[in-house]
Design a protein around this motif. Structure first.
Motif, PDB file in Angstrom:
ATOM      1  N   MET A 103       2.130   7.889  -1.013  1.00 35.51           N
ATOM      2  CA  MET A 103       0.860   7.218  -0.787  1.00 35.51           C
ATOM      3  C   MET A 103       1.076   5.709  -0.884  1.00 35.51           C
ATOM      4  O   MET A 103       1.807   5.232  -1.731  1.00 35.51           O
ATOM      5  CB  MET A 103      -0.160   7.688  -1.831  1.00 35.51           C
ATOM      6  N   ASP A 104       0.419   4.954  -0.007  1.00 39.48           N
ATOM      7  CA  ASP A 104       0.504   3.500  -0.035  1.00 39.48           C
ATOM      8  C   ASP A 104      -0.167   2.949  -1.280  1.00 39.48           C
ATOM      9  O   ASP A 104      -1.041   3.586  -1.866  1.00 39.48           O
ATOM     10  CB  ASP A 104      -0.202   2.907   1.187  1.00 39.48           C
ATOM     11  N   LYS A 105       0.239   1.744  -1.632  1.00 47.51           N
ATOM     12  CA  LYS A 105      -0.417   1.068  -2.756  1.00 47.51           C
ATOM     13  C   LYS A 105      -1.871   0.796  -2.403  1.00 47.51           C
ATOM     14  O   LYS A 105      -2.190   0.468  -1.254  1.00 47.51           O
ATOM     15  CB  LYS A 105       0.257  -0.280  -3.020  1.00 47.51           C
ATOM     16  N   PRO A 106      -2.764   0.875  -3.380  1.00 48.66           N
ATOM     17  CA  PRO A 106      -4.146   0.457  -3.129  1.00 48.66           C
ATOM     18  C   PRO A 106      -4.165  -1.046  -2.866  1.00 48.66           C
ATOM     19  O   PRO A 106      -3.272  -1.779  -3.310  1.00 48.66           O
ATOM     20  CB  PRO A 106      -4.882   0.816  -4.414  1.00 48.66           C
ATOM     21  N   THR A 107      -5.175  -1.494  -2.150  1.00 50.96           N
ATOM     22  CA  THR A 107      -5.248  -2.900  -1.763  1.00 50.96           C
ATOM     23  C   THR A 107      -6.505  -3.564  -2.304  1.00 50.96           C
ATOM     24  O   THR A 107      -7.516  -2.901  -2.552  1.00 50.96           O
ATOM     25  CB  THR A 107      -5.224  -3.046  -0.232  1.00 50.96           C
ATOM     26  N   ALA A 108      -6.420  -4.880  -2.465  1.00 56.03           N
ATOM     27  CA  ALA A 108      -7.552  -5.646  -2.985  1.00 56.03           C
ATOM     28  C   ALA A 108      -7.628  -7.009  -2.302  1.00 56.03           C
ATOM     29  O   ALA A 108      -6.611  -7.526  -1.822  1.00 56.03           O
ATOM     30  CB  ALA A 108      -7.404  -5.849  -4.495  1.00 56.03           C
ATOM     31  N   VAL A 109      -8.828  -7.557  -2.273  1.00 56.70           N
ATOM     32  CA  VAL A 109      -9.046  -8.958  -1.933  1.00 56.70           C
ATOM     33  C   VAL A 109      -9.786  -9.580  -3.105  1.00 56.70           C
ATOM     34  O   VAL A 109     -10.528  -8.898  -3.820  1.00 56.70           O
ATOM     35  CB  VAL A 109      -9.823  -9.156  -0.606  1.00 56.70           C
ATOM     36  N   PRO A 157      -9.735  -3.650   2.675  1.00 62.19           N
ATOM     37  CA  PRO A 157      -9.184  -3.390   1.342  1.00 62.19           C
ATOM     38  C   PRO A 157      -9.887  -2.209   0.677  1.00 62.19           C
ATOM     39  O   PRO A 157     -10.982  -1.808   1.077  1.00 62.19           O
ATOM     40  CB  PRO A 157      -9.483  -4.682   0.588  1.00 62.19           C
ATOM     41  N   ASP A 158      -9.228  -1.688  -0.348  1.00 63.16           N
ATOM     42  CA  ASP A 158      -9.855  -0.648  -1.159  1.00 63.16           C
ATOM     43  C   ASP A 158     -10.858  -1.238  -2.140  1.00 63.16           C
ATOM     44  O   ASP A 158     -11.868  -0.618  -2.452  1.00 63.16           O
ATOM     45  CB  ASP A 158      -8.783   0.120  -1.953  1.00 63.16           C
ATOM     46  N   GLY A 194      -6.715  -3.909 -15.965  1.00 64.57           N
ATOM     47  CA  GLY A 194      -5.770  -2.908 -15.473  1.00 64.57           C
ATOM     48  C   GLY A 194      -6.331  -1.504 -15.551  1.00 64.57           C
ATOM     49  O   GLY A 194      -6.151  -0.696 -14.631  1.00 64.57           O
ATOM     50  N   ALA A 195      -7.021  -1.180 -16.643  1.00 68.27           N
ATOM     51  CA  ALA A 195      -7.627   0.146 -16.800  1.00 68.27           C
ATOM     52  C   ALA A 195      -8.692   0.375 -15.728  1.00 68.27           C
ATOM     53  O   ALA A 195      -8.788   1.475 -15.159  1.00 68.27           O
ATOM     54  CB  ALA A 195      -8.227   0.294 -18.198  1.00 68.27           C
ATOM     55  N   CYS A 196      -9.477  -0.653 -15.444  1.00 64.71           N
ATOM     56  CA  CYS A 196     -10.503  -0.558 -14.400  1.00 64.71           C
ATOM     57  C   CYS A 196      -9.855  -0.264 -13.054  1.00 64.71           C
ATOM     58  O   CYS A 196     -10.274   0.660 -12.337  1.00 64.71           O
ATOM     59  CB  CYS A 196     -11.303  -1.863 -14.351  1.00 64.71           C
ATOM     60  N   LEU A 197      -8.825  -1.026 -12.698  1.00 62.60           N
ATOM     61  CA  LEU A 197      -8.169  -0.825 -11.409  1.00 62.60           C
ATOM     62  C   LEU A 197      -7.469   0.533 -11.341  1.00 62.60           C
ATOM     63  O   LEU A 197      -7.459   1.177 -10.290  1.00 62.60           O
ATOM     64  CB  LEU A 197      -7.182  -1.951 -11.121  1.00 62.60           C
ATOM     65  N   SER A 198      -6.912   0.977 -12.448  1.00 60.28           N
ATOM     66  CA  SER A 198      -6.273   2.289 -12.473  1.00 60.28           C
ATOM     67  C   SER A 198      -7.273   3.404 -12.213  1.00 60.28           C
ATOM     68  O   SER A 198      -7.003   4.344 -11.459  1.00 60.28           O
ATOM     69  CB  SER A 198      -5.582   2.524 -13.822  1.00 60.28           C
ATOM     70  N   ARG A 199      -8.461   3.301 -12.815  1.00 58.74           N
ATOM     71  CA  ARG A 199      -9.522   4.297 -12.575  1.00 58.74           C
ATOM     72  C   ARG A 199      -9.932   4.300 -11.103  1.00 58.74           C
ATOM     73  O   ARG A 199     -10.126   5.364 -10.501  1.00 58.74           O
ATOM     74  CB  ARG A 199     -10.732   4.038 -13.461  1.00 58.74           C
ATOM     75  N   LEU A 200     -10.063   3.111 -10.522  1.00 62.86           N
ATOM     76  CA  LEU A 200     -10.457   3.038  -9.115  1.00 62.86           C
ATOM     77  C   LEU A 200      -9.365   3.619  -8.220  1.00 62.86           C
ATOM     78  O   LEU A 200      -9.665   4.336  -7.249  1.00 62.86           O
ATOM     79  CB  LEU A 200     -10.763   1.594  -8.716  1.00 62.86           C
ATOM     80  N   ALA A 201      -8.114   3.336  -8.523  1.00 67.60           N
ATOM     81  CA  ALA A 201      -7.007   3.869  -7.714  1.00 67.60           C
ATOM     82  C   ALA A 201      -6.938   5.387  -7.825  1.00 67.60           C
ATOM     83  O   ALA A 201      -6.694   6.079  -6.830  1.00 67.60           O
ATOM     84  CB  ALA A 201      -5.681   3.247  -8.158  1.00 67.60           C
ATOM     85  N   ALA A 202      -7.214   5.912  -9.019  1.00 76.03           N
ATOM     86  CA  ALA A 202      -7.157   7.362  -9.222  1.00 76.03           C
ATOM     87  C   ALA A 202      -8.247   8.084  -8.444  1.00 76.03           C
ATOM     88  O   ALA A 202      -8.073   9.238  -8.055  1.00 76.03           O
ATOM     89  CB  ALA A 202      -7.271   7.687 -10.718  1.00 76.03           C
ATOM     90  N   SER A 203      -9.364   7.395  -8.200  1.00 76.84           N
ATOM     91  CA  SER A 203     -10.470   8.031  -7.483  1.00 76.84           C
ATOM     92  C   SER A 203     -10.452   7.693  -5.997  1.00 76.84           C
ATOM     93  O   SER A 203     -11.374   8.050  -5.256  1.00 76.84           O
ATOM     94  CB  SER A 203     -11.810   7.589  -8.094  1.00 76.84           C
ATOM     95  N   ARG A 204      -9.401   7.031  -5.558  1.00 81.33           N
ATOM     96  CA  ARG A 204      -9.245   6.636  -4.149  1.00 81.33           C
ATOM     97  C   ARG A 204      -9.051   7.879  -3.277  1.00 81.33           C
ATOM     98  O   ARG A 204      -8.270   8.759  -3.620  1.00 81.33           O
ATOM     99  CB  ARG A 204      -8.019   5.714  -4.065  1.00 81.33           C
ATOM    100  N   PRO A 205      -9.759   7.945  -2.151  1.00 84.33           N
ATOM    101  CA  PRO A 205      -9.589   9.104  -1.272  1.00 84.33           C
ATOM    102  C   PRO A 205      -8.163   9.189  -0.738  1.00 84.33           C
ATOM    103  O   PRO A 205      -7.541   8.179  -0.449  1.00 84.33           O
ATOM    104  CB  PRO A 205     -10.567   8.843  -0.108  1.00 84.33           C
ATOM    105  N   SER A 206      -7.650  10.392  -0.616  1.00 82.39           N
ATOM    106  CA  SER A 206      -6.309  10.597  -0.056  1.00 82.39           C
ATOM    107  C   SER A 206      -6.360  10.414   1.451  1.00 82.39           C
ATOM    108  O   SER A 206      -7.320  10.807   2.091  1.00 82.39           O
ATOM    109  CB  SER A 206      -5.818  12.004  -0.367  1.00 82.39           C
ATOM    110  N   VAL A 207      -5.292   9.826   1.965  1.00 84.67           N
ATOM    111  CA  VAL A 207      -5.213   9.613   3.422  1.00 84.67           C
ATOM    112  C   VAL A 207      -4.251  10.587   4.025  1.00 84.67           C
ATOM    113  O   VAL A 207      -3.283  10.981   3.502  1.00 84.67           O
ATOM    114  CB  VAL A 207      -4.769   8.157   3.721  1.00 84.67           C
TER     115      VAL A 207
END
Length: 127
Positions: free
Chosen positions: A1-7, A49-50, A114-127
């Motif tokens: 899976m690709d890294k999650p992205t942010a702006v 971005p995610d 970091g914990a916030c971003l980790s939670r968001l990445a974990a709930s990211r839809p799979s592509v």
């Protein structure tokens, strides 16, 4: 899976750099940073971005809610994190109306961010 992205939209350069570093430490790829709503529209118009990480108030008078609303119109599933020092009840109510994924108070601790971003990445839809 690709890294999650942010702006990132933050007008204080050192804070923007810190946020970018913390995003990278959390495993995110930062697609860009901007200091104002206008610049964000110019720089992020063709990005998907995610996560949007934004401050509320900026020196030029633009608001993070402007950026968040504009980006969510284009990307309805966009996750939004406000990192703000505002205590103004009007601004806090405006943020709340957007239903962000998280509101973090400045100065934000790296562990909390970091914990916030980790939670968001974990709930990211799979592509």
């Amino acid at each position: 899976m690709d890294k999650p992205t942010a702006v990132i939209v933050e007008d204080e350069a050192f804070i923007a750099l810190d946020l970018e570093d913390m995003c990278q430490d959390a495993g995110y790829r930062v697609l860009g940073t901007s200091a104002s709503a206008r610049a964000a529209r110019e720089r992020f118009g063709d990005l998907a971005p995610d996560v949007l990480i934004t401050d509320m108030e900026r020196v030029d008078g633009s608001l993070g809610t402007e950026v968040a609303a504009w980006m969510r119109r284009r990307l309805p599933g966009l996750r939004v994190v406000f990192v703000t020092g505002t205590c103004d009840p009007r601004f806090l109510a405006e943020i709340d109306m957007l239903r962000p994924d998280k509101v973090l108070r400045k100065p934000v601790a790296q562990a909390e961010f970091g914990a916030c971003l980790s939670r968001l990445a974990a709930s990211r839809p799979s592509v």
